[in-house]
Scaffold this motif. Structure first.
Motif, PDB file in Angstrom:
ATOM      1  N   SER A  83      60.202  58.471  76.396  1.00 43.43           N
ATOM      2  CA  SER A  83      60.150  59.924  76.585  1.00 43.43           C
ATOM      3  C   SER A  83      61.428  60.447  77.225  1.00 43.43           C
ATOM      4  O   SER A  83      61.719  61.645  77.153  1.00 43.43           O
ATOM      5  CB  SER A  83      58.935  60.313  77.436  1.00 43.43           C
ATOM      6  N   ASN A 109      66.378  52.145  64.163  1.00 43.81           N
ATOM      7  CA  ASN A 109      65.333  52.974  64.767  1.00 43.81           C
ATOM      8  C   ASN A 109      65.831  53.765  65.967  1.00 43.81           C
ATOM      9  O   ASN A 109      65.072  54.542  66.552  1.00 43.81           O
ATOM     10  CB  ASN A 109      64.135  52.111  65.179  1.00 43.81           C
ATOM     11  N   LEU A 127      58.069  54.840  78.748  1.00 40.64           N
ATOM     12  CA  LEU A 127      57.198  54.362  77.675  1.00 40.64           C
ATOM     13  C   LEU A 127      55.764  54.866  77.829  1.00 40.64           C
ATOM     14  O   LEU A 127      54.967  54.765  76.896  1.00 40.64           O
ATOM     15  CB  LEU A 127      57.200  52.833  77.635  1.00 40.64           C
ATOM     16  N   PRO A 141      62.883  55.251  70.284  1.00 40.83           N
ATOM     17  CA  PRO A 141      61.967  56.264  69.761  1.00 40.83           C
ATOM     18  C   PRO A 141      60.637  56.348  70.502  1.00 40.83           C
ATOM     19  O   PRO A 141      59.946  57.369  70.411  1.00 40.83           O
ATOM     20  CB  PRO A 141      61.756  55.838  68.307  1.00 40.83           C
ATOM     21  N   ASN A 142      60.267  55.297  71.228  1.00 44.03           N
ATOM     22  CA  ASN A 142      59.033  55.334  72.017  1.00 44.03           C
ATOM     23  C   ASN A 142      59.285  55.646  73.496  1.00 44.03           C
ATOM     24  O   ASN A 142      58.375  55.567  74.314  1.00 44.03           O
ATOM     25  CB  ASN A 142      58.242  54.029  71.867  1.00 44.03           C
ATOM     26  N   GLN A 177      52.716  49.950  68.337  1.00 46.72           N
ATOM     27  CA  GLN A 177      52.438  51.366  68.562  1.00 46.72           C
ATOM     28  C   GLN A 177      52.348  52.142  67.260  1.00 46.72           C
ATOM     29  O   GLN A 177      51.617  53.134  67.169  1.00 46.72           O
ATOM     30  CB  GLN A 177      53.523  51.964  69.460  1.00 46.72           C
ATOM     31  N   LYS A 178      53.085  51.727  66.248  1.00 47.75           N
ATOM     32  CA  LYS A 178      53.050  52.409  64.953  1.00 47.75           C
ATOM     33  C   LYS A 178      51.854  51.970  64.107  1.00 47.75           C
ATOM     34  O   LYS A 178      51.535  52.618  63.111  1.00 47.75           O
ATOM     35  CB  LYS A 178      54.344  52.150  64.179  1.00 47.75           C
ATOM     36  N   TYR A 229      56.931  48.419  69.742  1.00 46.98           N
ATOM     37  CA  TYR A 229      57.039  49.582  68.860  1.00 46.98           C
ATOM     38  C   TYR A 229      56.276  49.344  67.556  1.00 46.98           C
ATOM     39  O   TYR A 229      55.613  50.255  67.033  1.00 46.98           O
ATOM     40  CB  TYR A 229      58.515  49.864  68.593  1.00 46.98           C
ATOM     41  N   ARG A 230      56.355  48.132  67.043  1.00 47.85           N
ATOM     42  CA  ARG A 230      55.600  47.800  65.827  1.00 47.85           C
ATOM     43  C   ARG A 230      54.095  48.029  66.059  1.00 47.85           C
ATOM     44  O   ARG A 230      53.405  48.599  65.216  1.00 47.85           O
ATOM     45  CB  ARG A 230      55.833  46.341  65.451  1.00 47.85           C
TER      46      ARG A 230
END
Length: 232
Positions: free
Chosen positions: A197, A142, A61, A194-195, A23-24, A20-21
């Motif tokens: 679907s 998160n 994901l 949060p990542n 991806q952001k 996630y880090r």
């Protein structure tokens, strides 16, 4: 231009938070998820999670899997051979980085660095050196949700297996042990965040105690996480 990277993926909380880090970040393009599965069981090697659930995670994901298949009780030389083949494939695809979700175990980090030395692939450690308390708080704040799929009963009570990590879990957890389970206290399966679907719905199945391969004593307590519903 973003750099392409493959994510070493267990399906657990640390690898998914580290993913996630990335991806952001504006720096990285996620190519795929690299995971090790045991041929005899059709499950992830360390966490014992069914391959079907791993595929549901990857689908949610939106990322493809790169599966490395090994036999049960895999000898180290064969494991090294299979991993070298996987790394060769990654390099052939023009990718120069692999991400790992390690936090503070120096020997594990050094092992990964040695494994990739001379390959042209650079290891990346997004959450390395951070406190476990900060990591678990970031994970929960998160909106990630994860369930414990295995516990080491020499370190924590077997009753933690099957529990979702939340504030009550943290309050109940023995303070002398690492809250992220970095020393092998437990392993997890992330079913939403949060990542994702869609949530990976599941039910808890049978539990089993697995012996320590060195002492032959009962030690590792697993719960079978069963997929609920079909792959979307």
């Amino acid at each position: 231009m973003k750099k392409r990277i493959v994510v070493s993926f267990s399906g657990g909380k640390d690898s998914i938070l580290a993913l996630y880090r990335l991806q952001k970040s504006a720096e990285w393009e996620i190519d795929s998820l690299l995971t090790t599965l045991t041929e005899d069981y059709d499950r992830t090697t360390m966490h014992g999670v069914r391959n079907e659930l791993l595929e549901m995670q990857a689908k949610s994901l939106g990322l493809p899997l790169r599966a490395v298949w090994i036999p049960k009780d895999c000898p180290n030389d064969l494991y090294q051979q299979r991993m070298e083949q996987a790394v060769d494939g990654i390099k052939a695809d023009g990718i120069q980085h692999i991400m790992f979700g390690d936090i503070f175990l120096e020997d594990v980090k050094k092992y990964r660095e040695n494994m990739l030395e001379g390959t042209g692939i650079t290891p990346i450690f997004p959450i390395w050196g951070e406190s476990s308390e900060q990591i678990i708080n970031e994970f929960l704040s998160n909106g990630f949700k994860t369930v414990v799929c295995c516990s080491d009963t020499l370190k924590i009570d077997s009753s933690f297996t099957g529990r979702v990590i939340d504030e009550q879990f943290i309050e109940d957890y023995p303070k002398k042990h690492d809250i992220c389970g970095e020393n092998g206290e437990f392993h997890t399966f992330v079913f939403y965040g949060p990542n994702f679907s869609f949530p990976v719905t599941y039910t808890l199945g049978e539990t089993r105690m697995v012996k320590d391969m060195f002492s032959n004593e009962d030690r590792f307590y697993y719960v079978d996480i069963l997929p609920k519903g079909e792959l979307k």
